[in-house]
Design an enzyme around this catalytic site. Structure first.
Site, mmCIF file in Angstrom:
data_model
loop_
_atom_site.group_PDB
_atom_site.id
_atom_site.type_symbol
_atom_site.label_atom_id
_atom_site.label_comp_id
_atom_site.label_asym_id
_atom_site.label_seq_id
_atom_site.Cartn_x
_atom_site.Cartn_y
_atom_site.Cartn_z
ATOM 1 N N SER A 67 0.593 -0.775 -0.036
ATOM 2 C CA SER A 67 -0.329 -0.536 0.384
ATOM 3 C C SER A 67 0.885 1.056 0.255
ATOM 4 O O SER A 67 1.888 1.064 0.417
ATOM 5 C CB SER A 67 -0.537 -0.008 1.561
ATOM 6 N N TYR A 122 -1.522 -0.731 10.085
ATOM 7 C CA TYR A 122 -1.701 -0.638 8.682
ATOM 8 C C TYR A 122 -0.273 -0.604 7.949
ATOM 9 O O TYR A 122 0.377 -0.985 6.781
ATOM 10 C CB TYR A 122 -2.522 -0.211 8.396
ATOM 11 N N LYS A 172 2.550 -3.088 6.028
ATOM 12 C CA LYS A 172 2.548 -2.819 4.566
ATOM 13 C C LYS A 172 4.045 -2.515 4.184
ATOM 14 O O LYS A 172 4.746 -3.081 3.350
ATOM 15 C CB LYS A 172 1.454 -2.093 3.967
#
Length: 249
Positions: A140, A153, A157
């Site tokens: 991401s 998150y 990533k």
């Protein structure tokens, strides 16, 4: 429909980005196994994609037994597993990292990073070590920049980007390993980032729109094709030009 003779295993494939990748692979003639937590959603996805080409295995990505069964079932059904797409992910918390529950952070890492390593180990042993292939990890832009309010998150990533480097180095020359780092893609997973304000969100992108699952499907198809045969260890940013605006105020 063409038959490529190739087989892919796509985690988190019942909807969103994973489904978009499965669609692209089926369209070029691959046979595919998709995984996910919901049996009903997987069943519907298989029907839409084509039950003659696609199977599904339900389970939690971080569960080692599920990883083994998914690879085993793919081998039983199709006799090989050329491509692995690590797409399964979770982002259960929104807020400042200073207040992040460490158990939530552990869960995010388990699902987003450790599961990807587990699936890579399984496909390597079952087929790729002796026969070659390619792996695509879905990272991401949150992993290559600061990502306010989704810090766990973003950290996971970033780890996916480094996992890509480690696997690419270790699995060469048999297996090429690359990552894709999308910006916001119009999926249920990312709804909170654009719901009710899509036009405003899209205005931040030089290309004037949010991403769609097929944008990532096309990138994944390229990274698992012969056209990308001399590319490994890379992270392809697919962001509608968002990074062009970095530093522009």
């Amino acid at each position: 429909m063409p038959d490529s003779g190739k087989v892919a295993l796509i985690t988190g494939g019942s909807r969103g980005i994973g489904y978009g990748i499965a669609e692209a692979f089926v369209a070029r003639g691959d046979r595919v196994c998709i995984t996910g937590r919901g049996e009903e959603a997987l069943k519907e996805a298989v029907e839409r994609l084509g039950a003659d080409r696609v199977i599904a295995v339900a389970g939690k990505a971080a569960d080692e037994a599920h990883q083994a069964v998914a690879v085993e079932r793919t081998m039983e059904a199709f006799g090989r597993v050329d491509f692995l797409v690590n797409n399964a992910g979770t982002n259960p918390v929104f807020g400042p990292i200073a207040e992040l529950d460490l158990n939530v952070a552990r869960k995010v890492y388990e699902t987003n990073v450790i599961s990807a390593l587990g699936f890579a180990q399984q496909t390597w042993k079952a087929w790729q070590k002796e026969n070659g292939g390619a792996i695509v990890n879905i990272a991401s832009i949150a992993g290559v920049s600061a990502s306010p309010f989704i810090g766990a998150y973003g950290m996971s990533k970033a780890a996916m980007v480094n996992l890509t480097l480690q696997l690419a180095h270790e699995f060469a020359p048999a297996v090429r390993v690359n990552a894709i780092a999308p910006a916001v893609i119009k999926t249920r997973f990312a709804e909170a980032l654009y719901e009710g304000r899509e036009a405003e969100a899209a205005a931040a992108y030089p290309l004037g729109r949010l991403g769609a699952p097929e944008d990532i499907g096309g990138a994944a198809a390229f990274l698992t094709s012969e056209q990308s045969g001399w590319i490994t260890g890379q992270t392809l940013v697919v962001d509608g030009g968002m990074f062009l605006n970095a530093g522009v105020h």
